[in-house]
Design a protein around this motif. Sequence first.
Motif, PDB file in Angstrom:
ATOM      1  N   ARG A   1      14.821  58.274  45.929  1.00 22.36           N
ATOM      2  CA  ARG A   1      14.598  57.705  47.130  1.00 22.36           C
ATOM      3  C   ARG A   1      13.306  56.943  47.145  1.00 22.36           C
ATOM      4  NH1 ARG A   1      18.404  59.167  50.915  1.00 22.36           N
ATOM      5  NH2 ARG A   1      19.703  61.096  50.207  1.00 22.36           N
TER       6      ARG A   1
ATOM      7  N   LEU B   1      15.937  52.045  37.818  1.00 21.72           N
ATOM      8  CA  LEU B   1      16.538  51.724  39.370  1.00 21.72           C
ATOM      9  C   LEU B   1      17.262  52.808  39.688  1.00 21.72           C
ATOM     10  CD1 LEU B   1      16.960  48.071  39.506  1.00 21.72           C
ATOM     11  CD2 LEU B   1      15.147  49.263  40.541  1.00 21.72           C
ATOM     12  N   TYR B   2      18.176  53.392  38.876  1.00 17.96           N
ATOM     13  CA  TYR B   2      19.240  54.622  39.155  1.00 17.96           C
ATOM     14  C   TYR B   2      17.950  55.857  39.637  1.00 17.96           C
ATOM     15  CZ  TYR B   2      23.558  52.449  38.307  1.00 17.96           C
ATOM     16  OH  TYR B   2      24.684  51.593  38.292  1.00 17.96           O
TER      17      TYR B   2
ATOM     18  N   TYR C   1      21.506  45.307  45.433  1.00 20.17           N
ATOM     19  CA  TYR C   1      20.164  45.177  45.982  1.00 20.17           C
ATOM     20  C   TYR C   1      20.106  43.574  46.680  1.00 20.17           C
ATOM     21  CZ  TYR C   1      18.630  48.984  43.196  1.00 20.17           C
ATOM     22  OH  TYR C   1      18.426  50.248  42.656  1.00 20.17           O
TER      23      TYR C   1
ATOM     24  N   TRP D   1      14.849  55.884  40.419  1.00 23.11           N
ATOM     25  CA  TRP D   1      14.363  55.548  41.536  1.00 23.11           C
ATOM     26  C   TRP D   1      15.128  55.863  42.947  1.00 23.11           C
ATOM     27  CZ3 TRP D   1      10.874  50.700  40.434  1.00 23.11           C
ATOM     28  CH2 TRP D   1       9.757  51.098  39.412  1.00 23.11           C
ATOM     29  N   ARG D   2      16.410  55.502  42.706  1.00 23.56           N
ATOM     30  CA  ARG D   2      17.160  55.476  43.758  1.00 23.56           C
ATOM     31  C   ARG D   2      17.500  57.013  44.104  1.00 23.56           C
ATOM     32  NH1 ARG D   2      21.193  53.143  47.004  1.00 23.56           N
ATOM     33  NH2 ARG D   2      23.137  54.248  47.123  1.00 23.56           N
ATOM     34  N   HIS D   3      17.637  57.749  43.128  1.00 24.06           N
ATOM     35  CA  HIS D   3      18.266  59.213  43.499  1.00 24.06           C
ATOM     36  C   HIS D   3      16.822  59.886  44.124  1.00 24.06           C
ATOM     37  CE1 HIS D   3      19.544  63.252  42.346  1.00 24.06           C
ATOM     38  NE2 HIS D   3      18.415  63.457  41.701  1.00 24.06           N
TER      39      HIS D   3
ATOM     40  N   VAL E   1      22.880  46.511  40.000  1.00 22.31           N
ATOM     41  CA  VAL E   1      21.817  47.351  39.352  1.00 22.31           C
ATOM     42  C   VAL E   1      21.373  46.717  38.198  1.00 22.31           C
ATOM     43  CG1 VAL E   1      21.200  49.386  38.531  1.00 22.31           C
ATOM     44  CG2 VAL E   1      22.543  49.359  40.555  1.00 22.31           C
TER      45      VAL E   1
ATOM     46  N   SER F   1      18.303  49.766  48.323  1.00 23.38           N
ATOM     47  CA  SER F   1      19.442  49.574  47.965  1.00 23.38           C
ATOM     48  C   SER F   1      20.409  50.188  48.864  1.00 23.38           C
ATOM     49  CB  SER F   1      19.753  50.021  46.502  1.00 23.38           C
ATOM     50  OG  SER F   1      19.631  51.278  46.340  1.00 23.38           O
TER      51      SER F   1
ATOM     52  N   ARG G   1      25.301  50.711  49.015  1.00 23.51           N
ATOM     53  CA  ARG G   1      26.635  50.685  48.419  1.00 23.51           C
ATOM     54  C   ARG G   1      27.356  49.796  49.210  1.00 23.51           C
ATOM     55  NH1 ARG G   1      27.542  53.963  44.489  1.00 23.51           N
ATOM     56  NH2 ARG G   1      26.210  55.794  44.251  1.00 23.51           N
TER      57      ARG G   1
ATOM     58  N   VAL H   1      26.484  49.908  43.895  1.00 24.11           N
ATOM     59  CA  VAL H   1      25.099  50.050  44.336  1.00 24.11           C
ATOM     60  C   VAL H   1      24.647  48.374  44.162  1.00 24.11           C
ATOM     61  CG1 VAL H   1      22.653  50.313  43.960  1.00 24.11           C
ATOM     62  CG2 VAL H   1      24.670  52.300  43.656  1.00 24.11           C
TER      63      VAL H   1
END
Length: 107
Positions: free
Chosen positions: A51, A44-45, A67, A47-49, A30, A56, A58, A65
């Motif tokens: 979606r 980024l965290y 990429y 945006w990942r949350h 990340v 990204s 795991r 996490v």
Amino acid sequence: MLARPPSAPNPSAIPVPDATPATRQAFLSVKDAAEYIGLSPHTLYVWRHRRNGPPSFRMGPRGRVMYRIEALDAWIREQEQADSRSNTTLSPLDAAPQRRSDYATGA
């Protein structure tokens, strides 16, 4: 393919447990992905949350996490194509003028 920015991290220096050299060159953490595309890791965290943002996943027993560099490059190209300032086919300046209908007269 987009050129990597000069401040991009060295993918071979990223500590990925039990990774081969090819794996270290293909994936970013990340923190390194954020640096690669010029954003904060927090962004980024978030945006990942939510979606959205670059794809990204795991990896590994601890579920870090990661990429793919190629996915980051593709995501950047998608952003460029979606922006009317860099994609002339989307430019509102090139669109034909639209006329408002007159609601009072129904015209």
